[in-house]
Design an enzyme around this catalytic site. Structure first.
Site, PDB file in Angstrom:
ATOM      1  N   PHE A   2       0.846  -1.191   0.000  1.00  0.00           N
ATOM      2  CA  PHE A   2       0.000   0.000   0.000  1.00  0.00           C
ATOM      3  C   PHE A   2       0.885   1.246   0.000  1.00  0.00           C
ATOM      4  O   PHE A   2       2.102   1.165   0.183  1.00  0.00           O
ATOM      5  CB  PHE A   2      -0.918   0.000   1.219  1.00  0.00           C
ATOM      6  N   SER A  47      -6.857  -7.608  -1.477  1.00  0.00           N
ATOM      7  CA  SER A  47      -6.450  -7.023  -0.199  1.00  0.00           C
ATOM      8  C   SER A  47      -6.912  -5.578  -0.095  1.00  0.00           C
ATOM      9  O   SER A  47      -6.753  -4.796  -1.045  1.00  0.00           O
ATOM     10  CB  SER A  47      -4.927  -7.069  -0.055  1.00  0.00           C
ATOM     11  N   CYS A  54      -3.802  -4.938   6.471  1.00  0.00           N
ATOM     12  CA  CYS A  54      -4.088  -5.645   5.230  1.00  0.00           C
ATOM     13  C   CYS A  54      -5.028  -6.810   5.506  1.00  0.00           C
ATOM     14  O   CYS A  54      -4.670  -7.756   6.222  1.00  0.00           O
ATOM     15  CB  CYS A  54      -2.784  -6.156   4.615  1.00  0.00           C
ATOM     16  N   THR A  56      -8.217  -9.564   3.775  1.00  0.00           N
ATOM     17  CA  THR A  56      -8.646 -10.210   2.537  1.00  0.00           C
ATOM     18  C   THR A  56     -10.160 -10.151   2.388  1.00  0.00           C
ATOM     19  O   THR A  56     -10.901 -10.497   3.321  1.00  0.00           O
ATOM     20  CB  THR A  56      -8.196 -11.684   2.523  1.00  0.00           C
ATOM     21  N   ALA A  70      -7.818 -12.436  11.803  1.00  0.00           N
ATOM     22  CA  ALA A  70      -7.135 -13.491  12.544  1.00  0.00           C
ATOM     23  C   ALA A  70      -6.884 -13.059  13.987  1.00  0.00           C
ATOM     24  O   ALA A  70      -6.789 -11.862  14.285  1.00  0.00           O
ATOM     25  CB  ALA A  70      -5.802 -13.826  11.872  1.00  0.00           C
ATOM     26  N   HIS A 108       1.023  -4.538   7.506  1.00  0.00           N
ATOM     27  CA  HIS A 108       1.338  -5.446   8.611  1.00  0.00           C
ATOM     28  C   HIS A 108       1.630  -4.601   9.850  1.00  0.00           C
ATOM     29  O   HIS A 108       2.777  -4.201  10.092  1.00  0.00           O
ATOM     30  CB  HIS A 108       2.536  -6.330   8.264  1.00  0.00           C
ATOM     31  N   THR A 154       4.608  12.013   8.375  1.00  0.00           N
ATOM     32  CA  THR A 154       5.999  12.331   8.684  1.00  0.00           C
ATOM     33  C   THR A 154       6.174  12.531  10.180  1.00  0.00           C
ATOM     34  O   THR A 154       5.410  13.273  10.800  1.00  0.00           O
ATOM     35  CB  THR A 154       6.450  13.606   7.937  1.00  0.00           C
TER      36      THR A 154
END
Length: 235
Positions: A2, A47, A54, A56, A70, A108, A154
């Site tokens: 991404f 995704s 991320c 599915t 999960a 992640h 930033t």
């Protein structure tokens, strides 16, 4: 992969702890609506980053989509706190033909952080966050990249001792992401820059290899660095 450029803000319509439907997989699932803009080219298995995570797509129609979550994801992120009516940042996985406007975001999430300060600075908002897992401050540097709830921002300040970091959110970004509406005490998802983790792993590997081969020159260099730091503390 991404970019950290949030496309739209969606709304959680349903959050189940045990979804026994075919698309739920007998686990935790979430249905998100107000997502028409990003579903025109959607396919099962695609995704989508939800607050920087991320996930599915297991089911979708013109305006809504379902994702499975999960247990590891629930432990690492703020997704477990979401409920019907919660707003979330959404971004599709990047396609090869688009310009890369943010930074490389994997989706992640490493950990969460708590908002400990929020104040206005003219038309911008100055946020300070405290990491739940302080070891990740190692990978956060001033003027470096950080993903906050999936938005590429930033870093403006870092306090290694307190495990806090700050960002400045401009007016345009405030209108595009959910984080602007959050208050002190709320949790945000954090993904640190991948490059820092890769560099650390390579350095650790090289150091271990040098020591295992009996190369004492590296050991001497480390000793000099330690002696220098101890001397600085004694001044």
């Amino acid at each position: 992969m991404f970019t950290g450029i949030v496309e739209i803000v969606g709304t959680v319509l349903e959050h189940k702890e045990l979804d026994q439907s075919a698309s739920g997989g007998n686990g935790n699932s979430m249905v998100i609506g107000d997502a028409e803009k990003i579903l025109g080219d959607c396919n099962l298995g695609d995704s989508i980053a939800v607050n920087g995570v991320c996930l599915t797509v297991t089911e979708f129609d013109k305006s809504t989509f379902k994702v499975g979550i999960a247990p590891e994801t629930l432990r690492r992120t703020n997704l477990g706190q979401l409920k019907p009516g919660s707003h979330v940042n959404l971004e599709r996985a990047v396609a090869g033909h688009v310009r890369f406007g943010g930074h490389f975001v994997q989706g992640h999430v490493d950990t969460v952080a708590t908002i400990v300060e929020k104040k206005n600075d003219e038309n911008s908002i100055d946020f300070t966050f405290k990491l739940r897992d302080p070891q990740y401050i190692l990978y956060i540097v001033e003027k470096g990249f950080i993903s906050v709830d999936g938005a590429s921002l930033t870093v403006t300040r870092v306090d290694d001792k307190e495990a806090t970091f700050s960002i400045m959110m401009i007016a345009y970004t405030q209108e595009k992401v959910v984080t602007a509406a959050k208050e002190v005490g709320d949790l945000i998802n954090v993904e640190v820059d991948l490059m820092g983790k890769l560099v650390e792993k390579q350095l650790n590997y090289q150091i271990e290899r040098q020591f295992s081969s009996g190369n004492l020159s590296l050991e001497g260099l480390v000793g000099k660095i330690v002696d220098k730091k101890l001397a600085e503390k004694s001044i």
